[in-house]
Design an enzyme around this catalytic site. Structure first.
Site, mmCIF file in Angstrom:
data_model
loop_
_atom_site.group_PDB
_atom_site.id
_atom_site.type_symbol
_atom_site.label_atom_id
_atom_site.label_comp_id
_atom_site.label_asym_id
_atom_site.label_seq_id
_atom_site.Cartn_x
_atom_site.Cartn_y
_atom_site.Cartn_z
ATOM 1 N N TYR A 236 3.348 0.016 -7.140
ATOM 2 C CA TYR A 236 4.594 0.431 -6.505
ATOM 3 C C TYR A 236 5.657 0.151 -7.553
ATOM 4 O O TYR A 236 5.774 -0.990 -8.012
ATOM 5 C CB TYR A 236 4.866 -0.412 -5.249
ATOM 6 C CG TYR A 236 4.189 0.070 -4.008
ATOM 7 C CD1 TYR A 236 3.506 -0.816 -3.181
ATOM 8 C CD2 TYR A 236 4.232 1.405 -3.619
ATOM 9 C CE1 TYR A 236 2.881 -0.393 -2.008
ATOM 10 C CE2 TYR A 236 3.611 1.838 -2.447
ATOM 11 C CZ TYR A 236 2.950 0.931 -1.653
ATOM 12 O OH TYR A 236 2.338 1.346 -0.499
ATOM 13 N N ASP A 264 3.834 8.537 -3.127
ATOM 14 C CA ASP A 264 4.101 9.081 -1.775
ATOM 15 C C ASP A 264 4.819 8.074 -0.893
ATOM 16 O O ASP A 264 4.860 8.222 0.320
ATOM 17 C CB ASP A 264 2.770 9.500 -1.117
ATOM 18 C CG ASP A 264 1.803 8.320 -0.975
ATOM 19 O OD1 ASP A 264 0.653 8.538 -0.571
ATOM 20 O OD2 ASP A 264 2.208 7.178 -1.280
ATOM 21 N N HIS A 353 -1.837 8.518 1.794
ATOM 22 C CA HIS A 353 -1.678 7.060 1.992
ATOM 23 C C HIS A 353 -2.393 6.598 3.259
ATOM 24 O O HIS A 353 -1.935 5.701 3.970
ATOM 25 C CB HIS A 353 -0.178 6.757 2.119
ATOM 26 C CG HIS A 353 0.264 5.446 1.555
ATOM 27 N ND1 HIS A 353 0.923 5.291 0.355
ATOM 28 C CD2 HIS A 353 0.188 4.199 2.069
ATOM 29 C CE1 HIS A 353 1.227 4.012 0.162
ATOM 30 N NE2 HIS A 353 0.787 3.334 1.182
#
Ligand SMILES: Cc1cc2c(cc1C)[n+](S(=O)(=O)[O-])c1c(=O)[nH]c(=O)nc-1n2C[C@H](O)[C@H](O)[C@H](O)COP(=O)(O)O
Length: 490
Positions: A236, A264, A353
């Site tokens: 991330y 995403d 995800h």
């Protein structure tokens, strides 16, 4: 001189709030309003030992990273800390009773069995976090249901005495074309956390993707690997690029063989089961006059650092700070696959995800069926490695993805459930079950090796038929928890 439990206990309100974590005291008074998980969950442990609650949700370096050193108050003499008598709630008693009655590991015959057991034996907060999808969980269910819309066109009279389903992914030889994908907070399900997955992956020569938001530290997970075991890093991206650069270059120096940028999640999805459970655990106070706690569940609590400004212009910067192959995780349409190829990255994961982000996003397998014919038309089908994840529960799902052109698939929840219910033996059994299914199904569709899998072996005509707004699917229908407040909490 270490602090005593009594001294810490005097700081037990929002005016002065000290907590103990791993035998050290911290002054979190000023941090309270900033805590993404809300104030209530901290105040519940004001003046007390919060280690048990803190441990699964927060990576080990959280306090060093996010709490100013001046608030680190030093050691506590834990002999002097009074621990409240643990009163077993009726809900916990029932859970322990279900644990006593759970089936033996050998009675789990497929990956869904692990989900069925885990739902019954996991703590509510852990189940809520792992199982939840975004909003109405349509995409969560579609991920699994989509595989049921693809049918096989098997070949016959092919010599399949010997079947070899090994392959390579980003240049690494693997026994079977799946990897353990990145799923945060492993310690919610198992006190040892992600290192359990590392050890099982090693045994089955399967790659593990290390999550940014792991409960274990990155180095703990890398240290748990042995020999030439390969791990990838899921990232991330932090708003503070100097932190990101440090993380990426450390991962490379430790020998990570792939950098998966999660693209995403500019903001984490609304996983309402997670939010709801966090709210009740923190003590719902809707009836009371005090300001309702704004805790947003575990997911939101740990993701405030993620940069929503991440964009294509950042790719060259990543290419300048690392030599690791760069893969974009969470690509959901062919236009972005083409752009990924043009930007020079080494791969994409077609993924939504696990249904935890944009609800009504299409399944990865459906996007794959859209992407590959376009790439083949351009002669680009081998320009990058294409992975898929979401809803993979059977080896037939893996085979369908490879027939359509994927290099491999990522699997998330099944290994979390296996780990939560049965520990490392559970994860190893889950991986072995997939290998057994793979061998049988490769034979039954008439292929003896991965390179023989091709689009003529599948019929995808039904794939884009989203015939119902809420696809019926046991996986989904059984995950909604009863909304009625449990008797004891009413
Ligand atoms: C189940 C699960 C998935 C998470 C996950 C946590 C859980 C409990 N987390 S999350 O907290 O932020 O949402 C991550 C994560 O850290 N990073 C990421 O890239 N994907 C995350 N994912 C998505 C994951 O990498 C796969 O895309 C997804 O799990 C594949 O679907 P299945 O679970 O059905 O196999």
């Amino acid at each position: 001189m270490p602090l005593t439990g009594k001294e810490v206990a005097e700081h037990n309100s929002s005016k002065s709030c000290w907590v103990i974590v791993h035998g050290k005291a911290y002054d979190v008074t000023e941090f309270l309003p900033e805590h993404p998980g809300g104030t209530k969950i901290i105040l519940k442990y004001a003046g007390k030992d919060a280690t048990e609650e803190f441990e699964p949700i927060h990576p080990p370096d959280t306090l060093d990273k996010y709490l100013d050193q001046s608030k680190h108050l030093g050691d506590v003499d834990m002999e002097t800390v009074k621990h409240e008598e643990k009163v077993e709630t009726p809900e916990e008693k029932e859970r322990q009773d279900r644990i006593a009655r759970m089936p033996g590991l050998e009675q789990c015959y497929n990956l869904m069995d692990f989900e069925a057991v885990a739902k019954n034996v996991m703590k509510r907060t852990a189940w809520a976090y792992y199982s939840s999808g975004a909003d109405d969980e349509i995409t969560l269910r579609e991920n699994h249901a989509a595989f049921h819309k693809i049918w096989f066109r098997p070949r016959i009279l092919v010599d399949v005495e010997k079947v070899d389903f090994s392959t390579t992914m980003l240049g690494t030889k693997v026994d079977i074309p799946f990897y353990v994908t990145a799923t945060a907070l492993g310690k919610l399900g198992n006190p040892e956390g992600e290192v359990v997955l590392t050890r099982a992956a090693r045994k089955h020569k399967v790659i593990q993707m290390i999550p940014t938001l792991a409960s274990c530290s990155f180095d703990e997970i890398m240290d748990a690997a042995e020999g030439d075991q390969v791990q990838w890093m899921q990232l991330y991206v932090n708003k503070d690029r100097s932190i990101t650069k440090k993380i990426v270059q450390h991962a490379e120096s430790r020998g990570c063989k792939g950098l998966f940028l999660t693209v995403d999640a500019p903001q984490l999805g609304r996983r309402e089961k997670d939010m709801r459970t966090k709210f009740t655990e923190a003590g719902s106070n809707i009836q009371s006059s005090s300001q309702t706690d704004n805790s947003q569940g575990a997911a939101r609590a740990i993701s405030s650092f993620i940069d929503p400004g991440l964009s294509w212009k950042d790719i060259p910067w990543f290419q300048s700070i690392t030599k690791m192959p760069i893969i974009l995780k969470g690509v959901q349409r062919v236009e972005d696959v083409i752009r990924a190829i043009e930007s020079g990255v080494q791969g994409v994961v077609l993924s939504n995800h696990g249904g935890r982000q944009l609800d009504f996003a299409r399944s990865g397998i459906e996007v794959l069926a859209e992407v590959m014919p376009v790439l083949r038309e351009r002669g680009w089908e081998n320009r990058i490695e294409i992975f898929v994840d979401g809803g993979v529960r059977r080896a037939t799902d893996i085979i369908k993805a490879l027939c359509l052109g994927a290099k491999g698939v990522g699997i998330g929840r099944p290994f979390l459930y296996a780990m939560s219910a049965y520990g490392q033996p559970g994860v190893e059994r889950a991986m072995q079950l997939l290998k057994d299914e793979m061998e049988m199904n490769m034979r039954l569709i008439g292929c003896s090796s991965i390179d023989q899998l091709n689009p003529t072996l599948v019929d995808t005509r039904g794939l884009s038929a989203h015939y119902t707004g809420v696809p019926t699917d046991n996986l989904g229908l059984s995950v909604y928890d009863p909304l009625i407040t449990p008797k004891e909490k009413a």
